[in-house]
Design a protein around this motif. Structure first.
Motif, mmCIF file in Angstrom:
data_model
loop_
_atom_site.group_PDB
_atom_site.id
_atom_site.type_symbol
_atom_site.label_atom_id
_atom_site.label_comp_id
_atom_site.label_asym_id
_atom_site.label_seq_id
_atom_site.Cartn_x
_atom_site.Cartn_y
_atom_site.Cartn_z
ATOM 1 N N LYS A 1 0.685 -1.286 -0.016
ATOM 2 C CA LYS A 1 0.071 -0.074 -0.241
ATOM 3 C C LYS A 1 0.791 1.415 0.171
ATOM 4 C CE LYS A 1 -3.633 2.431 2.812
ATOM 5 N NZ LYS A 1 -4.577 2.024 3.709
ATOM 6 N N MET A 2 0.618 2.155 -1.007
ATOM 7 C CA MET A 2 1.434 3.422 -1.049
ATOM 8 C C MET A 2 0.622 4.239 0.154
ATOM 9 S SD MET A 2 1.822 6.369 -3.848
ATOM 10 C CE MET A 2 1.558 4.998 -5.168
ATOM 11 N N SER A 3 1.803 4.715 1.070
ATOM 12 C CA SER A 3 1.436 5.318 2.427
ATOM 13 C C SER A 3 1.590 6.989 2.278
ATOM 14 C CB SER A 3 2.129 4.889 3.494
ATOM 15 O OG SER A 3 3.613 5.217 3.110
ATOM 16 N N VAL A 4 2.532 7.377 1.278
ATOM 17 C CA VAL A 4 2.515 9.025 1.483
ATOM 18 C C VAL A 4 2.138 9.671 0.059
ATOM 19 C CG1 VAL A 4 4.283 10.583 1.864
ATOM 20 C CG2 VAL A 4 4.628 8.239 2.784
ATOM 21 N N PRO A 5 1.129 10.261 0.250
ATOM 22 C CA PRO A 5 0.697 11.074 -0.882
ATOM 23 C C PRO A 5 1.568 12.135 -1.404
ATOM 24 C CG PRO A 5 -0.814 11.678 0.848
ATOM 25 C CD PRO A 5 0.277 10.440 1.196
ATOM 26 N N ASP A 6 1.763 12.619 -2.566
ATOM 27 C CA ASP A 6 2.427 13.787 -3.104
ATOM 28 C C ASP A 6 1.143 14.845 -3.314
ATOM 29 O OD1 ASP A 6 3.953 15.763 -3.806
ATOM 30 O OD2 ASP A 6 5.091 14.435 -5.440
ATOM 31 N N TYR A 7 1.098 15.766 -2.758
ATOM 32 C CA TYR A 7 -0.142 16.585 -2.652
ATOM 33 C C TYR A 7 0.419 17.792 -3.818
ATOM 34 C CZ TYR A 7 -2.084 14.820 1.513
ATOM 35 O OH TYR A 7 -2.750 14.002 2.422
ATOM 36 N N MET A 8 1.682 17.803 -3.996
ATOM 37 C CA MET A 8 2.091 18.490 -5.255
ATOM 38 C C MET A 8 2.000 18.155 -6.520
ATOM 39 S SD MET A 8 2.641 21.176 -3.159
ATOM 40 C CE MET A 8 3.056 22.293 -4.465
ATOM 41 N N GLN A 9 1.333 16.844 -6.671
ATOM 42 C CA GLN A 9 1.517 16.453 -7.931
ATOM 43 C C GLN A 9 0.365 16.926 -9.024
ATOM 44 O OE1 GLN A 9 1.604 12.679 -9.338
ATOM 45 N NE2 GLN A 9 3.547 12.754 -8.331
ATOM 46 N N CYS A 10 0.955 17.052 -10.250
ATOM 47 C CA CYS A 10 0.251 17.687 -11.358
ATOM 48 C C CYS A 10 0.057 16.722 -12.496
ATOM 49 C CB CYS A 10 0.565 19.148 -11.643
ATOM 50 S SG CYS A 10 2.125 19.401 -11.671
#
Length: 853
Positions: A1-10
């Motif tokens: 399970k991927m645990s760390v989201p990258d909120y700066m993704q575009c």
């Protein structure tokens, strides 16, 4: 399970290659980030002998578990590793190189290439030519860093291109491997690998994977074709997770085509060095080296078909701006079916919002954001929660939802000081709270609230101000507490209940006991300046009136000394347009004067809006133009009093024009300078008055008793007294007048005139006579000195032909009332030695003098 989201993704991140830059051993943080900044500046590279552009995304920290999702979306795969280390001696080199290998193993399964930058090592080891290691004497002597990074990126491209060609080529007879995300591997154990359904799944996933590689390799049109084919294959076998990824890839490629400036918010950050984002888009009309035009490579299951032109392929395969959002919605709905794909779903929502922000479709963007709020991830740390709410706030701000943005930023601020944090970050909390102010229509400048119209929700604004006060207190800054509480009391007074008014003032008094409120600006660490908050509502002033001096102290122009006044009247011009403004009214000059050194008064009409007695300490006048000594007063205004007169006094020390600009107070320990220009609805009859030089003061007393009645009423501009004497015809009596200088200036001149009012009979000789020589010999009369002069009263009347005259005289008598002086007490007068007989015929000639009768 991927645990760390990258909120700066575009969306455009899908075409980037991920390179991780990390230190090995002990590297000074400042030195590391200086080199990291130079490395990350090389983010776009034109591939040699090609029209393609490679885009690189650098990270200095990347969780290894996220790397395991690299087959699902290749931009999540760490393909390059750059390590930075300090090594000063040759004996440390073997250990340093070993650490480099250990670091490579962490991302070993996905790495295309790696580099080690060594700083500080010189000598034989550093002189050996190596491709994977670069030696530099120091962090200041490393001019070739950027060039080495470009060479490194070209090596990544070579590996990427070989993988793309290898995966894109259809090898008949070879089994296509099934690409999986980490949580799927256990689900495919024991499946029939020969079934048609399984093969289609493998083909669809591989086709999607090739689309990712084409996009990274700068082949936008090819990637669109692969994504379309993957969508058809995966939809036919209901492979929803990978179908969502194929749809998202299709969206990303279309966004890159439609919005070459990027959606990440940094304008121009994605402009290619060649002048265009996509090689095909920018150079589609430019012939290649072999003379052929660039064509769309429409890859099919039977091989390469080059019959379709680039333009037709683009129109067919690239989604329209409206379709992009529809496909994003579909992809996110598929991700939502898998609880382990929460991070992928969240990041897709964020990417869609960034696209919608550019399209100015705010309502739809808010729907995606609302969905992102409710996506369940693992138990997040406090730091991750702060980051999540901050990014949500930033995205809401970008789509114009300012209050919603402020709401999430405020949550982030509260998270900085959560009870579960061992050392709460009150400074970070305070900084974030300040950033929420615009969203709640709140500024910290009291002038913005003086216009009479209140914007925003007062209840929320008061809550936010209370939170700023609390954060200031926890930061250990009492001056900030006082400033914010003062602002709350001044601007929100109309919205506070009686109990809240008491609570706020009690808190304010407790803070000002340690740190009094001032009129100084408070500068915060980030440079923001908090303006002072004058208490213009405690008390509220409704009118300001400058008062004339008492009658006995008023100066008067002397006609006898000044001679004939020249008329200064201007021609009368009528205009229906009346220029009237509060500023003009305040600057209007008043028709009376104040005197240097004399106490002057200004009357204020005030009232107390508080439900308790208001104590105002140290209240005085603020003036400009003349040196002025303000004599402070203390007030005690009853609770919710009506208009209450307050007189403020002061002494002008010099001469000239003086303007009353306002007043100063001290209330609840807060010192305020309240300017009239900032007070709405204040009435004034003008606030500028002339101050003339100090004048002498004269006190007069006589030897005769005062008269019981006044013969002639005073005009109001003169000081009069009445003395009475009764004489027989032919009798003479002396009137002794005592002149005392009670001022600070010497008396230099004296003028005495007389006027007799008598219409009943003719007077013979001098009725009043005096000699001033003895008196004038005492002039100039110094302060505190006394001079006297004597007036002889002689009665000589003609009683002939007047039957009733004796009766009239017995009724009226002949009274000498008043002092033979032509001026009030403060007049400068000229000596007049000669005396003239006064008779009724001459009385009209001397009637111009303002005598005191």
């Amino acid at each position: 399970k991927m645990s760390v989201p990258d909120y700066m993704q575009c969306a455009e991140d899908h075409q980037t290659l991920l390179v991780v830059v990390q230190p090995i051993g002990i590297v000074p943080e400042e030195s590391f980030f200086r080199i990291y900044k130079r490395i990350s500046a090389v983010s776009q590279v034109n591939v040699r002998d090609s029209q393609r552009v490679l885009y690189i995304r650098y990270r200095h920290h990347y969780p290894p578990e996220n790397n395991e999702w690299g087959d699902f979306q290749t931009h999540r795969k760490v393909v390059g590793l750059i390590t930075i280390t300090d090594c000063s001696s040759a004996k440390d080199w073997p250990q340093t190189f070993e650490k480099f290998h250990v670091q490579k193993e962490m991302y070993g399964s996905t790495l295309y290439d790696s580099r080690l930058f060594v700083f500080g090592l010189q000598g034989e080891i550093a002189e050996q030519p190596r491709t994977d290691v670069a030696f530099y004497p120091s962090y200041d002597e490393c001019e070739t860093v950027e060039k080495r990074i470009e060479d490194f990126i070209e090596s990544l491209f070579i590996v990427l291109e070989s993988k793309r060609l290898d995966r894109a080529t259809d090898k008949s007879g070879d089994k296509i491997p099934l690409l999986c995300v980490p949580f799927e591997k256990k689900d495919f154990v024991g499946l029939d690998t020969d079934s048609r359904h399984y093969k289609k799944r493998c083909q669809g996933r591989m086709r999607k994977h090739v689309g990712d590689l084409c996009l990274q390799a700068g082949m936008l049109q090819d990637s669109l074709v692969h994504y379309h084919m993957a969508v058809e294959l995966l939809r036919s076998v209901n492979d929803f997770l990978w179908l969502g990824a194929a749809l998202e890839g299709l969206c990303s490629a279309s966004v890159i085509y439609h919005y070459p400036g990027g959606t990440g918010g940094k304008v121009g950050s994605r402009r290619a060095q060649g002048g265009s984002l996509s090689a095909e888009a920018g150079n589609r009309h430019r012939p290649g080296k072999d003379g052929r035009s660039f064509l769309l490579c429409a890859l099919t299951s039977n091989g390469i078909n080059a019959d379709t032109s680039a333009e037709i392929g683009r129109a067919k395969n690239c989604l329209s701006p409206e379709d992009i959002i529809d496909k994003y919605k579909e992809a996110i709905s598929y991700y939502g079916k898998y609880k382990n794909a929460g991070v992928i779903e969240l990041e897709a929502c964020v990417k869609a919002v960034r696209v919608l922000a550019i399209q100015k479709r705010s309502m739809e963007a808010s729907e995606f954001l609302q969905n992102a709020v409710y996506i369940n991830l693992r138990q997040l740390s406090e730091e991750e929660k702060i980051q999540r709410y901050s990014i949500l706030s930033e995205l809401y701000e970008r789509i114009g939802f300012h209050r919603k943005s402020a709401f999430f930023k405020r949550i982030a601020a509260m998270q900085c000081a959560a009870p579960s944090i061992p050392e709460p970050g009150w400074r970070a909390c305070y900084k974030l709270l300040l950033e929420t102010l615009p969203g709640y229509s709140l500024s910290l400048d009291p002038k913005d609230f003086s216009k009479g119209t209140h914007r925003g929700w007062a209840a929320v604004q008061m809550r936010l101000l209370h939170e700023l006060v609390y954060a200031s207190r926890r930061m250990g800054n009492p001056a900030l507490c006082v400033r914010h509480l003062s602002f709350l009391l001044q601007t929100m007074l109309d919205f506070l209940s009686d109990q809240e008014k008491k609570d706020v003032t009690q808190s304010l008094e407790s803070y000002t006991a340690k740190c009094p409120g001032t009129m100084e600006f408070i500068t915060l660490p980030d440079g923001l300046k908090l303006p002072p908050v004058p208490f213009t509502k405690l008390p509220i002033v409704r009118s300001v009136k400058l008062l004339n001096l008492p009658t006995s102290l008023r100066p008067h122009k002397m006609k006898s000394l000044l001679g004939q006044n020249v008329s200064t009247k201007s021609p009368f011009i009528y205009s229906p347009i009346i220029a009237h403004s509060r500023g003009e009214e305040r600057n209007k000059k008043i028709d009376f004067q104040w005197v240097q050194g004399d106490v002057c008064e200004v009357q204020l009409m005030v009232y107390n809006p508080m439900p308790f007695e208001l104590r105002v300490e140290n209240m005085g006048l603020l003036t400009t133009g003349v040196e002025f000594e303000s004599l402070p007063a203390a007030l005690s205004l009853p609770a919710e009093s009506g208009l209450y007169p307050v007189t403020l006094v002061g002494v002008p020390q010099t001469t000239g024009q003086i303007t009353v600009n306002g007043y100063h107070t001290s209330v609840f320990g807060v010192f305020s300078d309240c300017l009239l220009d900032n007070l709405p609805g204040v009435k004034t009859n003008g606030c500028t008055v002339e101050v003339i030089p100090a004048l002498p003061r004269l006190q007069i007393s006589t030897s005769l008793p005062r008269s019981a009645h006044t013969l002639q009423p005073s005009s109001g501009d003169e000081i009069s007294t009445n003395v009475s004497v009764q004489l027989y015809n032919g009798e003479t009596q002396q009137l002794i007048i005592k002149l005392e200088n009670i001022g600070t200036e010497p008396l230099e001149k004296l003028e005495v005139t007389a006027k007799t009012v008598n219409t009943k009979e003719k007077l013979y000789g001098d009725f009043l006579s005096w000699k001033l020589e003895d008196t004038l010999s005492q002039f100039p009369l110094k302060p505190g000195k006394i001079a006297t002069f004597t007036v002889n009263i002689k009665v000589k009347l003609d009683f002939s032909c007047q039957e009733n005259l004796l009766q009239d005289l017995s009724d009226d008598g002949v009274s000498v009332s008043g002092l033979p002086l032509s001026s009030p007490f403060r007049q400068v007068v000229k000596p007049r030695v000669e005396t003239k007989p006064i008779n009724p015929q001459e009385s009209s000639k001397v009637g111009d003098f303002s005598h005191v009768k």
